[in-house]
Design a protein around this motif. Structure first.
Motif, mmCIF file in Angstrom:
data_model
loop_
_atom_site.group_PDB
_atom_site.id
_atom_site.type_symbol
_atom_site.label_atom_id
_atom_site.label_comp_id
_atom_site.label_asym_id
_atom_site.label_seq_id
_atom_site.Cartn_x
_atom_site.Cartn_y
_atom_site.Cartn_z
ATOM 1 N N UNK A 180 0.831 -1.203 0.000
ATOM 2 C CA UNK A 180 0.000 0.000 0.000
ATOM 3 C C UNK A 180 0.868 1.257 0.000
ATOM 4 N N UNK A 181 0.512 2.202 -0.835
ATOM 5 C CA UNK A 181 1.179 3.504 -0.854
ATOM 6 C C UNK A 181 0.591 4.331 0.298
ATOM 7 N N UNK A 182 1.331 4.408 1.393
ATOM 8 C CA UNK A 182 0.799 5.053 2.599
ATOM 9 C C UNK A 182 0.619 6.555 2.435
ATOM 10 N N UNK A 183 1.454 7.163 1.618
ATOM 11 C CA UNK A 183 1.310 8.602 1.391
ATOM 12 C C UNK A 183 -0.005 8.894 0.672
ATOM 13 N N UNK A 184 -0.310 8.089 -0.356
ATOM 14 C CA UNK A 184 -1.577 8.269 -1.088
ATOM 15 C C UNK A 184 -2.762 8.018 -0.172
ATOM 16 N N UNK A 185 -2.650 6.973 0.669
ATOM 17 C CA UNK A 185 -3.719 6.657 1.622
ATOM 18 C C UNK A 185 -3.904 7.799 2.618
ATOM 19 N N UNK A 186 -2.793 8.367 3.052
ATOM 20 C CA UNK A 186 -2.840 9.465 4.016
ATOM 21 C C UNK A 186 -3.646 10.637 3.464
ATOM 22 N N UNK A 187 -3.394 10.987 2.190
ATOM 23 C CA UNK A 187 -4.116 12.112 1.591
ATOM 24 C C UNK A 187 -5.597 11.787 1.410
ATOM 25 N N UNK A 188 -5.913 10.523 1.108
ATOM 26 C CA UNK A 188 -7.320 10.125 0.976
ATOM 27 C C UNK A 188 -8.052 10.236 2.312
ATOM 28 N N UNK A 189 -7.388 9.838 3.403
ATOM 29 C CA UNK A 189 -8.012 9.932 4.732
ATOM 30 C C UNK A 189 -8.193 11.397 5.129
ATOM 31 N N UNK A 190 -7.208 12.230 4.793
ATOM 32 C CA UNK A 190 -7.338 13.665 5.072
ATOM 33 C C UNK A 190 -8.524 14.246 4.309
ATOM 34 N N UNK A 191 -8.728 13.776 3.067
ATOM 35 C CA UNK A 191 -9.892 14.221 2.289
ATOM 36 C C UNK A 191 -11.198 13.785 2.959
ATOM 37 N N UNK A 192 -11.190 12.573 3.540
ATOM 38 C CA UNK A 192 -12.380 12.075 4.240
ATOM 39 C C UNK A 192 -12.724 12.971 5.416
ATOM 40 N N UNK A 193 -11.720 13.331 6.214
ATOM 41 C CA UNK A 193 -11.955 14.196 7.365
ATOM 42 C C UNK A 193 -12.504 15.555 6.912
ATOM 43 N N UNK A 194 -11.972 16.037 5.793
ATOM 44 C CA UNK A 194 -12.443 17.322 5.290
ATOM 45 C C UNK A 194 -13.891 17.219 4.823
ATOM 46 N N UNK A 195 -14.209 16.083 4.186
ATOM 47 C CA UNK A 195 -15.570 15.885 3.679
ATOM 48 C C UNK A 195 -16.582 15.749 4.812
ATOM 49 N N UNK A 196 -16.198 15.042 5.882
ATOM 50 C CA UNK A 196 -17.121 14.785 6.979
ATOM 51 C C UNK A 196 -16.964 15.768 8.134
ATOM 52 N N UNK A 197 -16.151 16.799 7.942
ATOM 53 C CA UNK A 197 -15.897 17.730 9.036
ATOM 54 C C UNK A 197 -17.205 18.394 9.476
ATOM 55 N N UNK A 198 -17.380 18.505 10.790
ATOM 56 C CA UNK A 198 -18.566 19.178 11.321
ATOM 57 C C UNK A 198 -19.617 18.175 11.742
ATOM 58 N N UNK A 199 -20.862 18.435 11.380
ATOM 59 C CA UNK A 199 -21.979 17.614 11.865
ATOM 60 C C UNK A 199 -21.873 16.167 11.425
ATOM 61 N N UNK A 200 -21.398 15.932 10.180
ATOM 62 C CA UNK A 200 -21.330 14.557 9.674
ATOM 63 C C UNK A 200 -20.349 13.705 10.462
ATOM 64 N N UNK A 201 -19.323 14.351 11.053
ATOM 65 C CA UNK A 201 -18.332 13.579 11.799
ATOM 66 C C UNK A 201 -18.875 13.135 13.150
ATOM 67 N N UNK A 202 -20.098 13.552 13.469
ATOM 68 C CA UNK A 202 -20.740 13.052 14.682
ATOM 69 C C UNK A 202 -21.021 11.554 14.546
ATOM 70 N N UNK A 203 -21.024 11.071 13.312
ATOM 71 C CA UNK A 203 -21.247 9.644 13.063
ATOM 72 C C UNK A 203 -19.916 8.997 12.703
ATOM 73 N N UNK A 204 -19.319 8.299 13.670
ATOM 74 C CA UNK A 204 -18.023 7.662 13.423
ATOM 75 C C UNK A 204 -18.149 6.552 12.389
#
Length: 556
Positions: A351-375
């Motif tokens: 697994x390319x961990x750097x690519x995965x890292x950026x994808x997870x950061x995008x997820x946090x950005x997408x779910x930031x705020x009210x949506x992140x209330x749902x883990x």
């Protein structure tokens, strides 16, 4: 291991193909090698469907499964828990499958109960309701009273259902292998593997002893909690095809969601989520289908869980990693998330961990705020095919089940309480878990297996110590060294030493010759004897050394 004949039931196979053709999957079948490999040998020639189904492909798939009956309904229900295999859209649609069927005739129910319990139904029950209170494709439930007046719910399996499911599984295996061989783009989904997993799952569910065991285990885990419960099982009136349980009075959560009167939705939402947190992260045993119809609410907000045909198991090591993953999600710790999913075996060294890292950061950005209330939103992303394929991830089945359970219970919580925040409740629960781990008294809570292993080790110490003393006393200690490639190293050292010696000798001859160059002894006028001889020898030695180096290689 169950025995299956090699050849599928041709009549049933034709029926299955006809239903898929009816729901407009004929175009797909026609584009593949099915036309040659399946249709012609079985003489399957179909005209275009007479009816047009105005629905999306996932909807048409659900309708086809419903029409094909029990086996395909159960398969669809299993696939609804595997968005990693079929994608979120299909999984979501298959979760709507209606497992309803025409009620069995009372005569058949009576024959099944008496055949299983070896007694007349009138000898077991004071009253027995002839009309079922619930009817599904595999079995149906009747209300009854035992001789002592206890109210019970009796789950009765349909006659010959196991044989029907077995025939359909043979066909599924046949079709899965055919697809796997002839449709390369579908090999990723490993259809033969899906059928094998389904086979194990469905036959467990058909054995009511398994469900009875699951219910009793759940009851024991929550024995000290007055707010969480499951029906009592009456073993003396139960078999692999008949399950007699305590009748639970109350209101189904599905009905409360339609009209939340008399109940405190905020309390039920929090209690339900805390219950699932304990099941997954503390007990490692959880009800894997928290559908609102499978939870009954009694006065005071007491929750009764029913229908334990599908459960999930998580061992302690995996639970510990899950808790650490949850902490990383709560803390927005991307590196921590990657580290934990690697320890869980979800990602590998490829697994390319750097690519995965950026994808997870995008997820946090997408779910930031009210949506992140749902883990569950974040955890569910790791089960999506796009993530699995891109990052070469492998998701354990129980991880998918627990993510689905968390997502479902969060969704129910939001419908009960608009201010429901799963993340806050999870933080509270995690803090309690960490405090409990750090409690000094927990040092004495040692796993029984570890105690046994320690006892074995302690038992061997005296014997090992005595043997060691005897060897020392006899003076027979022997040290064995294992070497690798030392012979080759010795040869290299010897060659290098020889070359150094020759080089030194050549240097000495050159210097000595220079010192005697003025000597009187001469070979010819102007040419000294000894000096000339020394230079000749030095030249020959140097030439031999150069030849040796060129022959042996630069680094030899």
């Amino acid at each position: 291991m169950k025995f299956y004949p090699e050849k599928p039931d041709i009549r049933r196979l034709r029926e299955i193909i006809q239903v898929f053709w009816k729901y407009q999957f004929g175009e797909f079948l026609g584009k593949t090698k099915f036309k040659e490999r399946l249709f012609k040998p079985l003489r399957l020639y179909f005209r275009d469907p007479e009816m047009e189904v105005d629905a999306s492909a996932p909807e048409r798939l659900r309708l086809a499964f419903e029409e094909l009956g029990p086996t395909f309904i159960k398969l669809g229900q299993m696939l609804s828990t595997r968005p990693d295999m079929v994608g979120e859209e299909i999984a979501e649609e298959l979760s709507k499958l209606q497992d309803e069927a025409r009620p069995l005739d009372y005569r058949e129910v009576k024959e099944t109960i008496e055949g299983e319990l070896k007694r007349s139904i009138s000898d077991i029950f004071r009253d027995f309701g002839e009309d079922p209170i619930a009817s599904a494709s595999v079995g149906q439930v009747h209300e009854a009273r035992l001789k002592d007046g206890r109210r019970v719910a009796v789950k009765v399996q349909r006659p010959s259902i196991e044989e029907k499911i077995r025939k359909d599984i043979i066909i599924m295996k046949y079709l899965a292998k055919l697809v796997d061989r002839n449709v390369p783009r579908l090999r990723y989904y490993n259809l033969p593997g899906i059928v094998e997993e389904f086979e194990r799952s469905i036959f467990k569910e058909l054995d009511y002893y398994n469900e009875a065991n699951n219910i009793e285990r759940f009851r024991s885990l929550f024995a000290d909690d007055d707010m969480i419960n499951a029906p009592r099982v009456y073993r003396e009136y139960s078999t692999s095809r008949v399950l007699t349980m305590e009748y639970v009075e109350g209101v189904k959560l599905s009905d409360i969601l339609k009209s939340p009167i008399k109940f405190n939705g905020k309390v039920i939402a929090k209690r339900g989520f805390e219950c699932y947190f304990k099941q997954i992260f503390i007990h490692g045993f959880f009800h894997a289908d928290p559908h609102p119809a499978n939870i009954i609410v009694q006065e005071g907000g007491i929750l009764y869980f029913i229908d334990f045909g599908m459960v999930g198991y998580i061992d302690k090591d995996f639970r510990d990693k899950l808790i650490e993953l949850l902490i990383s999600i709560i803390d927005y710790d991307v590196n921590g998330i990657i580290e934990e999913i690697e320890l869980m075996g979800i990602i590998s060294s490829e697994t390319d961990k750097e690519a995965l890292k950026y994808d997870i950061m995008d997820l946090f950005e997408r779910y930031y705020g009210a949506d992140l209330q749902r883990i569950g939103n974040i955890m569910k992303e790791f089960t999506m095919p796009r993530m699995l394929i891109r990052h070469k991830m492998e998701i354990p089945r129980n991880f998918v089940l627990l993510v689905r359970a968390i997502s479902m219970i969060e969704s129910i919580g939001e419908r009960l309480d608009p201010q429901f925040n799963a993340l806050e409740i999870a933080q509270e629960m995690v803090q309690k878990l960490i405090i409990a781990r750090l409690n000094p008294l927990n040092i004495f809570k040692v796993d029984m297996k570890k105690i046994i292993q320690l006892e074995h080790l302690i038992g061997k110490i005296p014997q090992t110590f005595i043997k060691g003393l005897q060897v020392i006393g006899e003076g027979t200690i022997r040290i064995e060294l294992e070497h690798k490639n030392l012979d080759e190293l010795a040869d290299r050292i010897e060659r290098s030493s020889n070359r150094i010696s020759l080089a030194l000798l050549a240097s000495a001859l050159i210097i000595g010759s220079s010192m005697v160059i003025t000597a009187e002894l001469r070979i010819a006028p102007g040419i000294p004897y000894i000096g000339s001889l020394g230079f000749i020898l030095s030249f020959l030695i140097g030439l031999g050394l150069l030849f040796s180096i060129l022959k042996g290689g630069k680094y030899h």
